[in-house]
Design a protein around this motif. Structure first.
Motif, mmCIF file in Angstrom:
data_model
loop_
_atom_site.group_PDB
_atom_site.id
_atom_site.type_symbol
_atom_site.label_atom_id
_atom_site.label_comp_id
_atom_site.label_asym_id
_atom_site.label_seq_id
_atom_site.Cartn_x
_atom_site.Cartn_y
_atom_site.Cartn_z
ATOM 1 N N GLU A 24 -7.336 -55.755 -28.759
ATOM 2 C CA GLU A 24 -7.536 -55.779 -30.234
ATOM 3 C C GLU A 24 -6.602 -54.780 -30.974
ATOM 4 O O GLU A 24 -5.964 -55.216 -31.921
ATOM 5 N N VAL B 168 -4.081 -55.813 -34.249
ATOM 6 C CA VAL B 168 -4.534 -55.805 -35.492
ATOM 7 C C VAL B 168 -3.680 -54.505 -36.241
ATOM 8 O O VAL B 168 -3.477 -54.761 -37.257
ATOM 9 N N LYS C 175 -2.749 -63.694 -30.969
ATOM 10 C CA LYS C 175 -2.835 -62.882 -32.048
ATOM 11 C C LYS C 175 -1.760 -62.266 -32.801
ATOM 12 O O LYS C 175 -1.883 -62.605 -34.311
ATOM 13 N N LEU D 76 -8.267 -59.352 -40.203
ATOM 14 C CA LEU D 76 -9.534 -58.796 -39.689
ATOM 15 C C LEU D 76 -10.501 -60.165 -39.368
ATOM 16 O O LEU D 76 -11.034 -60.287 -38.373
ATOM 17 N N VAL D 77 -10.535 -61.054 -40.383
ATOM 18 C CA VAL D 77 -11.422 -62.468 -40.295
ATOM 19 C C VAL D 77 -10.696 -63.027 -39.136
ATOM 20 O O VAL D 77 -11.609 -63.631 -38.092
ATOM 21 N N ASP E 94 -8.870 -62.032 -36.623
ATOM 22 C CA ASP E 94 -8.939 -61.330 -35.362
ATOM 23 C C ASP E 94 -10.449 -61.708 -34.743
ATOM 24 O O ASP E 94 -10.562 -62.037 -33.606
ATOM 25 N N TYR E 95 -11.291 -61.661 -35.481
ATOM 26 C CA TYR E 95 -12.778 -61.995 -34.865
ATOM 27 C C TYR E 95 -12.676 -63.307 -34.572
ATOM 28 O O TYR E 95 -13.354 -63.810 -33.326
ATOM 29 N N ILE E 96 -12.272 -64.441 -35.269
ATOM 30 C CA ILE E 96 -12.015 -65.748 -34.877
ATOM 31 C C ILE E 96 -11.420 -65.964 -33.684
ATOM 32 O O ILE E 96 -12.092 -66.594 -32.647
ATOM 33 N N THR F 297 -10.610 -63.734 -31.167
ATOM 34 C CA THR F 297 -11.330 -63.256 -30.108
ATOM 35 C C THR F 297 -12.373 -64.101 -29.757
ATOM 36 O O THR F 297 -12.872 -64.468 -28.319
ATOM 37 N N SER F 298 -13.595 -64.545 -30.616
ATOM 38 C CA SER F 298 -14.434 -65.393 -30.169
ATOM 39 C C SER F 298 -14.063 -66.627 -29.628
ATOM 40 O O SER F 298 -14.664 -67.192 -28.762
#
Lengths: 268, 264
Positions: free
Chosen positions: B100, B104, B206, B253-254, B256-258, B260-261
């Motif tokens: 992470e 990021v 990422k 940030l958006v 990163d979430y996508i 990761t999921s």
């Protein structure tokens, strides 16, 4: 060298808009090879927009601009590239790349579009600089040049590929009379020595009548006069005569009433 | 009734504006990729941009990497010590960094240092007619200005991310082991045992996605500085730069979430 009297550019009923605002209205004229064609008019009358249409920086409606008889509105990427390789453009403020030296600016098109050895390119750059009276300034950065020098360096870059047609936007604006006259001489010699066709946008009357073979006078997006310098001088149109005699509009001349109006507002 | 239609109109225009913006940025990105086929050669330009994005960001990456690792060491130690599991500190630090924080924070630092400068530089070129000049020299501005930056970012972002990770692990070591007395063997054992290739792969993916997103957004904002308003002023460049930094940071940030999921 291009043969004289051959029609290079034909404009027919060109209209242009910025959003909903119409800036060019029904323009029609022709530019012949090996001539200096001058586009004159007051600031904001649409001269630079017209130039953008002619060089392809603003898309034109179908059937309004022809280069050597071909409608430019449907050109593809390769056709535009071929056209851009045949023309040179001097932008109003030179548009030199700030991160490069003057010599690198002039060498850029040669390095991208030719396979010439570096030594030859250096010689060509020095020749172009000499041509515009800037010998020995190749190592300077654009920020180290005066406004007039920047403009001449921009001209040297526009000439680097030996263009067939040279478009020049306000060549003498902001220059002292001697430098401006020198630039006019240079533009004339480009036509006479190299057979170049020039399209010059200007509002400097003296310069326009000195170099122009044919000219248009524009007012509020329309052509109000079109012809040779002599024909333009003899036109009776009041707007043309006002422009040629440099008379300001009546509303701009009425300073006394303007000041008294201001005073009234202040008293209120 | 009029109020209701006004509200619907406003929302509709806002949503349409988002789709128009996405469409334009997509076309901009594809035009940039098309630049691979056209001159000039990009090698020299890419090397120059690797120096600008990578080398010149090194100090800020080392600095933030060290402090991020130190904070992780500190926070991790106090959280784990409640359960008597200080020995897992190395695992916590390395996984947080590689999965992470590394990608990021690296992306956010590069956005602040390099992307803002890129946007401003291209924006100034736009208002000074230099982009028009490039086009009229038959030099594709996307290929000349944007593509080398994108290619350089694809090389520099993963490398910077790894530098961040390595420095961060040593930062965690300095605080956890040297300052708070965690066993060094337990710390390094945790690092080696918990780190898997999938974690490293996730960090690389990422960083590559962030490179594409941040460079595309920043150069796009600079390229179209003032174009919509038809103006050419310093204010347009400053507005474009602010917008580039904010949009790039939020997008990181958006995304990163996508990612990761999807990858977990």
């Amino acid at each position: 060298m291009t043969e004289p009297d051959r029609e290079l550019i034909r404009v027919r009923g060109l209209n242009s808009f910025y959003g909903r605002k119409q800036v060019l209205r029904d323009l029609s004229f022709s530019v012949e090879a090996n001539r200096i064609f001058v586009i004159m008019g007051m600031s904001g009358c649409g001269k630079s927009t017209l130039l953008k249409h002619l060089v392809g920086l603003k898309p034109s409606p179908p059937g309004s601009i022809y280069i050597e008889g071909k409608d430019i509105s449907g050109w593809n990427h390769a056709q535009w590239n071929n056209y851009w390789l045949r023309i040179g453009i001097l932008f109003q403020n030179g548009a030199l790349f700030n991160s490069m030296t003057v010599a690198q600016n002039i060498a850029l098109p040669l390095m991208v579009h030719t396979n010439l050895p570096k030594e030859i390119i250096e010689i060509m750059v020095e020749m172009k600089l000499h041509m515009v009276g800037l010998s020995g300034t190749g190592a300077l950065m654009p920020s180290q040049l005066s406004g007039g020098m920047r403009k001449r360096a921009g001209l040297a870059r526009a000439l680097s590929m030996d263009p067939e047609i040279l478009f020049v936007d306000e060549p003498s604006s902001g220059l002292d009379p001697i430098t401006a006259a020198g630039l006019d001489e240079l533009l004339l010699s480009l036509k006479e020595t190299f057979g170049m066709t020039l399209v010059v946008v200007t509002h400097e009357l003296e310069s326009a009548f000195r170099i122009g073979d044919q000219m248009v006078v524009m007012d509020q997006g329309r052509i109000i006069a079109y012809g040779t310098p002599e024909e333009i001088r003899q036109m009776n149109d009041p707007r043309v005569q006002q422009f040629l005699s440099r008379r300001p509009d009546e509303e701009h001349r009425d300073y006394d009433s303007y000041i008294s109006r201001l005073c009234k507002v202040k008293r209120r | 009734m009029k109020r209701l239609t006004d509200t619907f109109g406003f929302v509709g225009r806002w949503i349409l504006g988002i789709f128009v913006g996405l469409g334009r940025i997509g076309i901009f990105f594809l035009s940039t990729l098309r630049g691979i086929a056209y001159p000039p050669s990009k090698t020299g330009l890419v090397i120059k941009q690797i120096y600008f994005i990578g080398h010149k960001s090194m100090f800020v990456i080392i600095f933030t990497g060290a402090f991020s690792g130190m904070v992780l060491g500190l926070q991790g130690y106090y959280a784990l010590s409640k359960f008597g599991s200080e020995g897992f500190l190395g695992s916590g630090v390395i996984l947080s960094l590689v999965r992470e924080l590394g990608p990021v924070f690296t992306a956010l630092m590069v956005v602040g240092r390099a992307c803002s400068a890129m946007c401003a530089e291209i924006g100034i070129m736009r208002i000074d007619e230099q982009i028009d000049a490039l086009r009229c020299m038959a030099i594709d501005p996307h290929g000349y200005l944007v593509l080398p930056r994108l290619m350089a970012a694809l090389i520099a972002f993963p490398l910077l991310t790894h530098v961040f990770d390595v420095v961060g692990v040593w930062g965690g070591y300095a605080v956890g082991v040297k300052l708070l007395g965690v066993n060094p063997g337990a710390y390094w054992d945790g690092v080696y045992r918990s780190l898997e290739w999938q974690d490293i792969w996730m960090g690389i993916v990422k960083s590559l996605v962030f490179a594409v997103l941040t460079i595309t957004i920043s150069t796009y904002k600079g390229y179209y500085a003032g174009v919509d308003r038809g103006s050419r002023g310093a204010e347009d460049v400053s507005e474009a730069t602010t917008s580039a930094v904010v949009t790039s940071s939020v997008t990181v940030l958006v995304a990163d979430y996508i990612i990761t999921s999807i990858m977990l």
